[in-house]
Design a protein around this motif. Sequence first.
Motif, mmCIF file in Angstrom:
data_model
loop_
_atom_site.group_PDB
_atom_site.id
_atom_site.type_symbol
_atom_site.label_atom_id
_atom_site.label_comp_id
_atom_site.label_asym_id
_atom_site.label_seq_id
_atom_site.Cartn_x
_atom_site.Cartn_y
_atom_site.Cartn_z
ATOM 1 N N PRO A 31 32.185 21.390 32.797
ATOM 2 C CA PRO A 31 30.950 21.375 31.976
ATOM 3 C C PRO A 31 30.987 21.794 30.588
ATOM 4 O O PRO A 31 31.547 22.801 30.452
ATOM 5 C CB PRO A 31 30.115 22.294 32.734
ATOM 6 C CG PRO A 31 31.206 23.247 33.608
ATOM 7 C CD PRO A 31 32.194 22.290 33.762
ATOM 8 N N LEU A 32 30.265 21.119 29.601
ATOM 9 C CA LEU A 32 30.694 21.200 28.349
ATOM 10 C C LEU A 32 29.163 21.549 27.839
ATOM 11 O O LEU A 32 28.333 20.479 27.854
ATOM 12 C CB LEU A 32 31.545 20.136 27.362
ATOM 13 C CG LEU A 32 32.785 20.200 27.945
ATOM 14 C CD1 LEU A 32 33.458 19.151 27.196
ATOM 15 C CD2 LEU A 32 33.437 21.471 27.851
ATOM 16 N N GLU A 33 28.646 22.363 27.075
ATOM 17 C CA GLU A 33 27.552 22.145 26.358
ATOM 18 C C GLU A 33 27.490 23.413 25.035
ATOM 19 O O GLU A 33 28.467 23.953 24.775
ATOM 20 C CB GLU A 33 26.309 22.942 27.250
ATOM 21 C CG GLU A 33 26.822 24.200 27.957
ATOM 22 C CD GLU A 33 25.314 24.431 29.157
ATOM 23 O OE1 GLU A 33 24.470 24.423 28.594
ATOM 24 O OE2 GLU A 33 25.871 24.514 30.226
ATOM 25 N N LEU A 300 28.847 16.304 26.394
ATOM 26 C CA LEU A 300 29.464 15.350 25.755
ATOM 27 C C LEU A 300 29.099 13.914 26.524
ATOM 28 O O LEU A 300 28.873 13.060 26.063
ATOM 29 C CB LEU A 300 31.078 15.566 25.474
ATOM 30 C CG LEU A 300 31.085 16.761 24.555
ATOM 31 C CD1 LEU A 300 32.641 16.864 24.297
ATOM 32 C CD2 LEU A 300 30.413 16.684 23.188
ATOM 33 N N GLY A 301 29.587 14.169 27.994
ATOM 34 C CA GLY A 301 29.680 12.718 28.646
ATOM 35 C C GLY A 301 28.123 12.371 28.873
ATOM 36 O O GLY A 301 27.919 11.093 28.807
ATOM 37 N N PRO A 333 27.734 16.825 18.241
ATOM 38 C CA PRO A 333 28.579 17.086 17.031
ATOM 39 C C PRO A 333 28.896 18.419 17.116
ATOM 40 O O PRO A 333 30.441 18.623 16.829
ATOM 41 C CB PRO A 333 27.782 16.552 16.001
ATOM 42 C CG PRO A 333 27.099 15.769 16.525
ATOM 43 C CD PRO A 333 26.368 16.189 17.787
ATOM 44 N N PHE A 334 28.212 19.537 17.255
ATOM 45 C CA PHE A 334 28.659 20.817 17.092
ATOM 46 C C PHE A 334 29.805 21.128 18.359
ATOM 47 O O PHE A 334 30.590 21.916 18.248
ATOM 48 C CB PHE A 334 27.617 21.848 17.180
ATOM 49 C CG PHE A 334 27.928 23.133 17.352
ATOM 50 C CD1 PHE A 334 28.211 24.194 16.106
ATOM 51 C CD2 PHE A 334 27.972 23.893 18.743
ATOM 52 C CE1 PHE A 334 28.579 25.300 16.332
ATOM 53 C CE2 PHE A 334 28.313 25.278 18.886
ATOM 54 C CZ PHE A 334 28.660 25.937 17.560
ATOM 55 N N VAL A 335 29.383 20.580 19.610
ATOM 56 C CA VAL A 335 30.292 20.762 20.582
ATOM 57 C C VAL A 335 31.894 20.185 20.343
ATOM 58 O O VAL A 335 32.930 20.584 20.599
ATOM 59 C CB VAL A 335 29.810 20.128 21.928
ATOM 60 C CG1 VAL A 335 30.662 20.468 22.954
ATOM 61 C CG2 VAL A 335 28.252 21.058 22.205
#
Length: 383
Positions: A31-33, A300-301, A333-335
């Motif tokens: 998980p990315l946020e 992102l996904g 974009p920040f991620v």
Amino acid sequence: MARFFIDRPIFAWVIAIIIMLAGLASIFTLPLEQYPDIAPPVVNISTNYPGASAKTVEDSVTQVIEQAMTGIDHLTYMTSSSNSSGGATVQLTFDAGTNPDVAQMQVQNKLQQAMPRLPQAVQTQGVIVNKSNVDILMVVSLISNNPKVTAVDIGDFINSTVIDQISRLDGVGEVTPLGAGYAMRVWMDPAKLVKYNLMPSDINTAILAQNTQVSAGQLGDVPAVFGQQLNATITARSKLTNADQFNDIVLKSGADGSVVRLRDVARVELGASSYSPRARFNGKTSAAMLIRLSSDANALGTADAVKAKMKALEAYYPSELKLETYYGYDTTPFVRISIEEVVKTLLEAIALVVLIMFVFLQEWRATLIPAIAVPVVLLGTFG
């Protein structure tokens, strides 16, 4: 244990390769946020009471829901708000580490006990319970280049077509529209209501009674009489679809045959279901959607899936609306930049570690062995 792997180098290599493959596979599912998920779980309850004041919403809706939220495990506190447009929101915060799915299930069970005590209009509108993140992932705006197109036209297209498509995507927790769809507006004249001795509740009762879907049945349905040769389904008038049909609704009839219709006491038009909030983009009339992540989703996904779906939906945009899609707010974009900086820093750190080991060991062969362990350890951590 060390001697076991030294004597069996192939076995050690196989284990290292398995660890690296597991780490590579897990990188794409982590998980990315924008911000780490360190906040306690929150469950939101939202509903709407059309035409009610903030005081009425507080007394008949918000307090009823709050009183029902007792005996829930790990509930820390709850906050609520009621506004003058009829909206009510109750936010329940739980202890850190609480399973959000279990918390949502308990809230829904308690809410079902309070539903019979809520006004009928609120039950008709529906009560929404969700556990999406508070932070906004992105805002998708639709803008029309046709000056004759209004925000209601765009909002109705979003509510009727786009929101359902986006809500089904993996990772999307909640989609909040910024723009209302079409609705039949009935603007009552108080003076005429007094003249005909009518009340707003009379108008509401007449509309509910005459704007309905009727199941009229069949002719000649089984069990049929002997010799029956005709079987037909009866089609009755369905719900009203335009302002003229609403204008013809009968409110009152007299003994002398006089009839009071809706047009006699009110003005009916096709307008917006709500006139707040309003969205504008670069000074142009538009409607938008707020998209929030679900728990443990990949930002992102999810953002890529939303953009791909919006690109696919462009082929179905009504030609008369002349719509264009813009992303006025996007946290991805920040991620992406943060991930690039992490990778850059990681490569620099590995290079420095290898260089320092070589300076102290003074031999490339001795330096290569611990250097190989670095990617194995990092990828194993991801796994």
